[in-house]
Write an enzyme that holds these catalytic residues in place. Structure first.
Site, PDB file in Angstrom:
ATOM      1  N   ARG A 150       0.878  -1.168   0.000  1.00  0.00           N
ATOM      2  CA  ARG A 150       0.000   0.000   0.000  1.00  0.00           C
ATOM      3  C   ARG A 150       0.909   1.209   0.000  1.00  0.00           C
ATOM      4  NH1 ARG A 150      -2.704  -4.385  -0.685  1.00  0.00           N
ATOM      5  NH2 ARG A 150      -4.862  -4.361  -0.035  1.00  0.00           N
ATOM      6  N   ALA A 207       0.364   4.489  -0.268  1.00  0.00           N
ATOM      7  CA  ALA A 207      -0.024   5.770   0.324  1.00  0.00           C
ATOM      8  C   ALA A 207       0.656   5.933   1.676  1.00  0.00           C
ATOM      9  CB  ALA A 207      -1.537   5.841   0.490  1.00  0.00           C
ATOM     10  N   HIS A 210       2.053  -2.570   4.578  1.00  0.00           N
ATOM     11  CA  HIS A 210       3.053  -1.567   4.204  1.00  0.00           C
ATOM     12  C   HIS A 210       2.422  -0.201   4.016  1.00  0.00           C
ATOM     13  CE1 HIS A 210       6.538   0.292   2.780  1.00  0.00           C
ATOM     14  NE2 HIS A 210       6.273   0.239   1.494  1.00  0.00           N
ATOM     15  N   ASP A 211       2.882   0.765   4.816  1.00  0.00           N
ATOM     16  CA  ASP A 211       2.409   2.139   4.748  1.00  0.00           C
ATOM     17  C   ASP A 211       0.908   2.229   4.957  1.00  0.00           C
ATOM     18  OD1 ASP A 211       4.939   3.082   4.400  1.00  0.00           O
ATOM     19  OD2 ASP A 211       4.832   3.036   2.222  1.00  0.00           O
ATOM     20  N   THR A 212       0.323   1.252   5.613  1.00  0.00           N
ATOM     21  CA  THR A 212      -1.044   1.400   6.106  1.00  0.00           C
ATOM     22  C   THR A 212      -0.935   1.387   7.620  1.00  0.00           C
ATOM     23  OG1 THR A 212      -1.378  -0.995   5.972  1.00  0.00           O
ATOM     24  CG2 THR A 212      -2.051   0.317   4.072  1.00  0.00           C
TER      25      THR A 212
END
Length: 418
Positions: A15, A17, A212-214
């Site tokens: 992810r 964002a 990932h990146d959440t």
């Protein structure tokens, strides 16, 4: 009905964002065994693996990889606490470096070869991987990549329909850096092997998210949707199945690279469920455990380093393998963020080294060597590292996303081949 492969390397997509704008998890289908249009392509094929190679402690090994979370954060999440009650919590499990991609590469080939970033690389076909070890003994394997658009997709990333936020721009659900088997030419450039790099719709069809990146809540929701139903499905989890849920690396780079890992499945002895194991493990332990279980050869790299390759204890007890106990004050730091020499770095470039050909792995056998390997390039005979960046060059094993998305690879340069 197809038989699930003996070894499944299940990796979710990234992810991309920032955490502040991270998506909230929404189930893409009614369940993990239901194909969905929320993934790009439906599956119309099946591996149909019928042969089963019996192991000493388990006959099937499923790895579920998640992304970038500190041990304390993951272990205190309710779904992980619940999973730990059903299996063995590994309290001293370490990633081998930072950032994500080199950890994935190391788990397949026993080394990250100096890689210290998430760029697009490929590893030459004379470098052995766990796939070589498995196939030599007739152990079937497959990897399933969440949101990968098609089976065998070689591209750097893929933007798909944002099913969670309809009307928004397409979202980069899939990135190649979390698909390590695709990075090795011995797999991705083999017409037969590459078909075993499959999508989540393929997983549903073969019988049956990463954080990932959440947030850890996203990962927890994914596990509740995807893993929990499979734990009670005998087509996936029978008395012969070992399941490992793990993270590729810790989120906080300034501290030890400790990750939450849990061993689950019917292969876990009843008396060990709900227990903890403080043995030092790394990503190389998965390799050595598989070697020990099926009597495989080794790669002669990190998987044969006795300080890094402990076999999961319940397996070692059953097979009679002796692990190495390392005092707490002797445990190395695994939070490497600087540049180390290797073939996958431009700053301190060296050719791929040959493995330790005299090593004996946890399977009790020698080292598997692929054709074309220069056995004379041992670590002590490598040329001095070269800063290619000072020469306006990069390692020949780095690719541009534009080049990679078409499936083309950069030919092996004689000066860089192992």
């Amino acid at each position: 009905m197809a038989r699930l492969a003996a070894v499944l390397l299940l990796v979710s997509s990234a992810r991309l964002a920032s955490a502040a704008s991270a998506q909230v998890f929404a189930p893409p289908s009614r369940g993990p065994l239901v194909q969905t249009a929320n993934y790009t392509s439906f599956s119309n094929s099946t591996l149909n693996d019928k042969h089963k190679t019996k192991g000493k402690a388990f006959n099937r090994f499923i790895q579920v990889w998640l992304e970038n979370t500190d041990f304390a954060t993951a272990a205190s999440t309710p779904v992980f606490e619940s999973l730990a009650e059903q299996g063995i919590l590994l309290t001293n499990s370490m990633a081998v470096t930072h950032p994500s991609e080199p950890n994935y590469v190391a788990a397949i080939g026993g080394d990250f070869f100096g890689m210290h970033d998430d760029n697009m690389y490929h590893v030459p076909s004379n470098i052995s991987t766990v796939v070589d070890l498995l196939e030599e003994r007739g152990v079937t394997w497959a990897t399933y990549q969440e949101n990968m658009p098609t089976t065998s997709f070689y591209g750097f990333d893929y933007h798909a329909k944002n099913y969670i936020s309809p009307g928004s721009a397409d979202y980069p659900y899939y990135v190649r850096k979390h698909n390590p088997l695709m990075i090795y030419d011995a797999i991705s450039q083999d017409p037969k092997r590459v078909k075993r790099i499959r999508t989540f719709n393929d997983f549903a069809n073969d019988v049956v998210n990463d954080a990932h990146d959440t947030t850890i809540d996203f990962a927890a929701s994914f596990l509740e949707y995807w893993l929990l139903p499979l734990l009670t499905d005998p087509r996936v989890n029978d008395g012969e199945t070992l399941i490992m849920v793990t993270f590729d690396e810790a989120e906080t780079y300034s501290q030890q690279n400790r990750i939450a890992s849990i061993l689950l499945g019917g292969a876990i002895p009843l008396k060990l469920r709900g227990t903890e194991d403080d043995t030092l493990y790394t990503h190389y332990s998965s390799l050595s455990t598989v070697q020990n279980n099926w009597g495989l050869k080794s790669l002669g790299r990190g998987d044969t380093n006795s300080d890094l390759n402990n076999v999961f204890s319940f397996v070692a007890v059953k097979t009679g393998h002796k692990n190495t106990r390392i005092p707490a004050d002797k445990v190395p730091q695994f939070n490497l963020t600087g540049v180390a020499p290797g073939a996958l770095t431009s700053a301190l470039f060296q050719p791929f080294p040959a493995p330790n050909l005299h090593a004996t792995g946890a399977g009790g056998r020698g080292v598997l060597v692929r054709p074309g390997l220069d056995k004379t390039l041992t670590p002590d005979k490598l040329p001095a590292p070269v800063n290619l960046l000072n020469l306006n060059k990069t390692t020949p094993w780095q690719m541009s996303p534009r080049t990679g998305s078409g499936g083309a690879i950069i030919p092996c340069a004689n000066s860089a081949c192992a």
